[in-house]
Design a protein around this motif. Structure first.
Motif, PDB file in Angstrom:
ATOM      1  N   GLU A 141       4.947   0.969   6.141  1.00  0.00           N
ATOM      2  CA  GLU A 141       3.751   0.348   6.706  1.00  0.00           C
ATOM      3  C   GLU A 141       2.561   1.197   6.304  1.00  0.00           C
ATOM      4  OE1 GLU A 141       1.892  -1.146  10.957  1.00  0.00           O
ATOM      5  OE2 GLU A 141       3.732   0.028  10.959  1.00  0.00           O
ATOM      6  N   HIS A 142       1.654   0.589   5.572  1.00  0.00           N
ATOM      7  CA  HIS A 142       0.484   1.295   5.074  1.00  0.00           C
ATOM      8  C   HIS A 142      -0.672   1.099   6.050  1.00  0.00           C
ATOM      9  CE1 HIS A 142       2.597   1.755   1.264  1.00  0.00           C
ATOM     10  NE2 HIS A 142       3.006   0.511   1.470  1.00  0.00           N
ATOM     11  N   ALA A 143      -1.289   2.203   6.441  1.00  0.00           N
ATOM     12  CA  ALA A 143      -2.431   2.142   7.346  1.00  0.00           C
ATOM     13  C   ALA A 143      -3.662   1.722   6.556  1.00  0.00           C
ATOM     14  CB  ALA A 143      -2.669   3.507   7.978  1.00  0.00           C
ATOM     15  N   PRO A 144      -4.495   0.885   7.142  1.00  0.00           N
ATOM     16  CA  PRO A 144      -5.741   0.536   6.446  1.00  0.00           C
ATOM     17  C   PRO A 144      -6.607   1.783   6.303  1.00  0.00           C
ATOM     18  CG  PRO A 144      -5.737  -0.314   8.688  1.00  0.00           C
ATOM     19  CD  PRO A 144      -4.387   0.289   8.454  1.00  0.00           C
ATOM     20  N   TYR A 145      -7.299   1.870   5.201  1.00  0.00           N
ATOM     21  CA  TYR A 145      -8.128   3.057   4.992  1.00  0.00           C
ATOM     22  C   TYR A 145      -9.433   2.924   5.762  1.00  0.00           C
ATOM     23  CZ  TYR A 145     -10.661   6.925   3.147  1.00  0.00           C
ATOM     24  OH  TYR A 145     -11.361   8.094   3.052  1.00  0.00           O
ATOM     25  N   ASP A 146      -9.659   3.849   6.677  1.00  0.00           N
ATOM     26  CA  ASP A 146     -10.955   3.968   7.343  1.00  0.00           C
ATOM     27  C   ASP A 146     -11.021   5.351   7.989  1.00  0.00           C
ATOM     28  OD1 ASP A 146      -9.820   3.919   9.968  1.00  0.00           O
ATOM     29  OD2 ASP A 146      -9.977   1.753  10.037  1.00  0.00           O
ATOM     30  N   ALA A 147     -12.191   5.736   8.351  1.00  0.00           N
ATOM     31  CA  ALA A 147     -12.417   7.090   8.867  1.00  0.00           C
ATOM     32  C   ALA A 147     -11.776   7.314  10.234  1.00  0.00           C
ATOM     33  CB  ALA A 147     -13.913   7.366   8.939  1.00  0.00           C
ATOM     34  N   SER A 148     -11.424   6.256  10.920  1.00  0.00           N
ATOM     35  CA  SER A 148     -10.866   6.404  12.265  1.00  0.00           C
ATOM     36  C   SER A 148      -9.341   6.469  12.268  1.00  0.00           C
ATOM     37  CB  SER A 148     -11.328   5.240  13.145  1.00  0.00           C
ATOM     38  OG  SER A 148     -10.791   4.022  12.661  1.00  0.00           O
ATOM     39  N   ARG A 149      -8.734   6.570  11.079  1.00  0.00           N
ATOM     40  CA  ARG A 149      -7.278   6.647  11.025  1.00  0.00           C
ATOM     41  C   ARG A 149      -6.759   7.840  11.812  1.00  0.00           C
ATOM     42  NH1 ARG A 149      -4.560   5.901   5.166  1.00  0.00           N
ATOM     43  NH2 ARG A 149      -6.427   6.972   4.552  1.00  0.00           N
ATOM     44  N   GLN A 150      -5.588   7.680  12.348  1.00  0.00           N
ATOM     45  CA  GLN A 150      -4.945   8.730  13.149  1.00  0.00           C
ATOM     46  C   GLN A 150      -4.695   9.972  12.290  1.00  0.00           C
ATOM     47  OE1 GLN A 150      -1.183   7.429  14.660  1.00  0.00           O
ATOM     48  NE2 GLN A 150      -0.596   9.447  15.374  1.00  0.00           N
ATOM     49  N   LEU A 151      -4.939  11.133  12.895  1.00  0.00           N
ATOM     50  CA  LEU A 151      -4.644  12.388  12.215  1.00  0.00           C
ATOM     51  C   LEU A 151      -3.170  12.735  12.399  1.00  0.00           C
ATOM     52  CD1 LEU A 151      -7.735  14.598  13.109  1.00  0.00           C
ATOM     53  CD2 LEU A 151      -7.266  13.397  10.969  1.00  0.00           C
ATOM     54  N   ASP A 152      -2.601  13.360  11.380  1.00  0.00           N
ATOM     55  CA  ASP A 152      -1.223  13.811  11.455  1.00  0.00           C
ATOM     56  C   ASP A 152      -1.112  14.828  12.592  1.00  0.00           C
ATOM     57  OD1 ASP A 152       0.951  15.888  10.731  1.00  0.00           O
ATOM     58  OD2 ASP A 152       1.436  14.126   9.517  1.00  0.00           O
ATOM     59  N   PRO A 153      -0.116  14.702  13.470  1.00  0.00           N
ATOM     60  CA  PRO A 153      -0.020  15.619  14.615  1.00  0.00           C
ATOM     61  C   PRO A 153       0.285  17.066  14.225  1.00  0.00           C
ATOM     62  CG  PRO A 153       1.883  14.167  14.526  1.00  0.00           C
ATOM     63  CD  PRO A 153       0.926  13.687  13.479  1.00  0.00           C
TER      64      PRO A 153
END
Length: 144
Positions: free
Chosen positions: A11-23
């Motif tokens: 599942e590819h996340a849409p590219y945007d600045a609000s994407r979740q950061l890797d924990p």
């Protein structure tokens, strides 16, 4: 050692600045998540099908994108083999190889085909998510 085979959904996340950061690493955004759909061990007829129909006859333990239509085609061929077991050697032929397991058309062969139908049905559910705004890619890979 032996033939290990994997079908995964990414599942590819849409590219945007609000994407979740890797924990684990705050400076990296999560770009995709991979899910295991299915795993086979020494189901050489299914591996042969993927090599011939997805991998352009290159059996190199790589990772290959599998389309929804290819998943449906494989499912159809397996259903034909299950419906007419006497034609299974022509419909879903086995492939011999040092690490590839049995080439008998026995109860284990048909059990593996029935298990593959379950895996393909799960993969097709993942494909259906694309119509709901998700971006899912299915991959096949193997190793021996």
């Amino acid at each position: 050692m032996g033939l290990d085979m994997y079908l995964t959904a990414r599942e590819h996340a849409p590219y945007d600045a609000s994407r979740q950061l890797d924990p684990h690493f705050d400076e990296f955004q999560v770009g995709s998540t991979t899910y295991e759909i299915g795993y086979w061990r020494k189901v050489n007829s299914v591996h042969k099908w993927f090599v011939e129909n997805v991998q352009n006859n290159v059996d190199d333990c790589g990772e290959y994108v599998v389309s929804e239509s290819q998943l449906k085609q494989l499912r159809s061929q397996i259903m034909s083999a299950l419906a007419a077991p006497s034609t299974a050697s022509a419909t879903m032929p086995n492939q011999s190889g040092f690490f590839f397991g049995s080439t008998d058309y026995d109860s284990y062969y048909f059990d593996d085909l029935r298990d593959t139908i379950k895996i393909l049905d799960k993969a097709l559910k993942w494909c259906a998510l694309n119509s709901k705004g998700k971006f899912i890619t299915i991959y096949y890979s193997s190793s021996w």
